[in-house]
Scaffold this motif. Structure first.
Motif: not given
Ligand SMILES: Cc1ncc(COP(=O)(O)O)c(C=O)c1O
Length: 431
Positions: A193-210
């Motif tokens: 699960i953690v890896e899935a969020y990590r992989k989706a991050i780019t330099s434009k990512t500001k927020l994760i909704h969890l």
């Protein structure tokens, strides 16, 4: 003392569910302290199976006598009798002159309530706003944060629809990018699960909704690990705690998020239409209020409570729900509700043609679990359970999750769960 002064004195005392005059004190305190004395030596895990103790708790709820077995407490939970009576009492008082009794008398209870909610959440009262539900709490943050065209937010298709819709509206209106992951639940490995969020991050990512506890199948997400990973990259996290506060034993700040919203009318069993927003102190100033405030950039959490006229009796009834909950204790409640889930799910799992869609490992689930019967859609199974066995559950068909969700509460009796298991056996044998 003349009658009017005596009444006002009593009214003043009644506004606080935390005073010596609380309804909990009147109705339960003596019996429960005897009970506590008797079983104090038992650890929460042992206590989870002590039917003597839970029989007393069950009597505190009118729902335990419902002719229909209610197994959708994840949707909304009933209040104990003491909470219902408190709301009625406050309502009677308010209607003697709402502008006086609500705004001058009942409103005096708000700060005590904030302190008590904060105590249960292990946080600073100055970080807690009282409102009406998780939707209001979370959408306040979703719409309240400054984001620019092109900024990215990561969520999942298994978050709650209201929040997904709010993010999609921001995408349509302001051009933010809302990315959604999809998980193949149940998952018994945090790293996936953690890896899935990590992989989706780019330099434009500001927020994760969890979502803390996924409402569709009850998966408990590795919130702390995701928050730590996100923070290491300067990304904030909004946590949907609709199903966790008042059930799981944790302190809100320890989850590691920046924003947390919950419904108090779920596992806390507070009056229906009560919720809470928590924002890390230093972040309050930058969140715009959803409704309005004299100083929208204020660092005072109370700016989110400017909701217009609303039900103060419901709000003040939260206090008695906290009394009831605290007298049980969060860990004990968590273990009992998990035990109830395991009680039915472990038996159901052995029935030919019946499948459980939730991890039964304590780390990954508590109250909620999903079940299906081969050959039946969730709607057909839910209908059979209701029509033939008078068992109320919640059918779910979203993305890759197709099941009937079963969610017991502290007032649920083992005999109710036996009836569920028997019903599943019969239904599965007749398909
Ligand atoms: C995960 C989750 N978030 C938010 C909500 C919304 O709760 P409310 O209707 O109390 O705003 C729910 C409701 O079931 C939920 O399951």
């Amino acid at each position: 003392m003349d009658n009017r002064r005596a009444f006002l004195k009593k009214a003043g005392a009644l506004v606080s569910a935390f005073s010596a005059h609380s309804l909990f004190q009147e109705l339960h305190a003596a019996t429960w302290s005897e009970l506590e004395e008797r079983y104090r030596h038992l650890e929460p895990l042992e206590m989870a199976q002590n039917e003597d103790y839970w029989a007393v708790i069950q009597q505190g709820y009118s729902a335990s006598a419902s002719p229909v077995i209610i197994l959708n407490n994840g949707g909304v939970s009933p209040s104990p009798i003491v909470v219902q009576q408190a709301v009625e009492r406050f309502n009677t008082m308010a209607n003697q002159g709402p502008s006086y009794y609500m705004w001058k008398i009942l409103d005096q209870g708000r700060e005590n309530l904030r302190a008590a909610l904060a105590q249960l959440g292990g946080c600073d009262p100055e970080e807690v706003a009282i409102n009406r539900n998780s939707t209001e709490a979370l959408v306040t943050v979703i719409y309240g944060l400054d984001l620019q065209n092109g900024d990215e937010v990561i969520g999942s298709t298994q978050d709650y629809p209201n929040m997904m819709q709010a993010w999609k509206q921001r995408a349509m209106r302001e051009g933010i990018v809302y990315k959604q992951l999809t998980f193949d639940f149940p998952i018994e490995n945090d790293d996936i699960i953690v890896e899935a969020y990590r992989k989706a991050i780019t330099s434009k990512t500001k927020l994760i909704h969890l979502t803390h506890v996924v409402n569709w199948n009850g998966q408990i997400m590795p919130v702390r690990k995701i928050c730590d990973m996100a923070h290491a990259q300067g990304i904030e996290v909004i946590i949907d705690g609709a199903h966790s506060y008042g059930l799981l034993d944790f302190k809100i700040p320890d989850l590691g998020g920046d924003y947390f919203g919950t419904s108090l009318h779920k596992y806390l069993s507070a009056p229906i239409g009560s919720g809470m927003l928590w924002i890390r102190k230093e972040k309050i100033g930058k969140v715009w209020p959803l409704v309005c405030a004299g100083d929208p950039k204020s660092g005072d959490i109370r700016k989110f409570e400017n909701l217009g006229t609303r039900s103060f009796p419901i709000e003040q009834g939260i206090g008695e729900a906290l009394n009831f909950h605290n007298a049980i204790g969060t860990k004990r409640k968590e273990e009992r509700v998990r035990y109830l889930k395991d009680y039915w799910a472990l038996k159901a799992k052995e029935i030919p043609g019946v499948h459980i869609h939730t991890s039964l490992n304590a780390e990954f689930s508590c109250a909620l679990a999903g079940v299906s019967v081969e050959g039946l859609t969730p709607w057909e199974l839910e209908r059979e359970l209701m029509l033939k066995y008078k068992i109320h559950t919640s059918p779910i068909s979203v993305e890759n999750i197709h099941l009937v969700r079963v969610s017991p509460h502290v007032y649920t009796k083992l005999s109710d769960l036996d009836r569920l298991v028997e019903a599943l056996k019969k239904i599965a044998s007749q398909v």
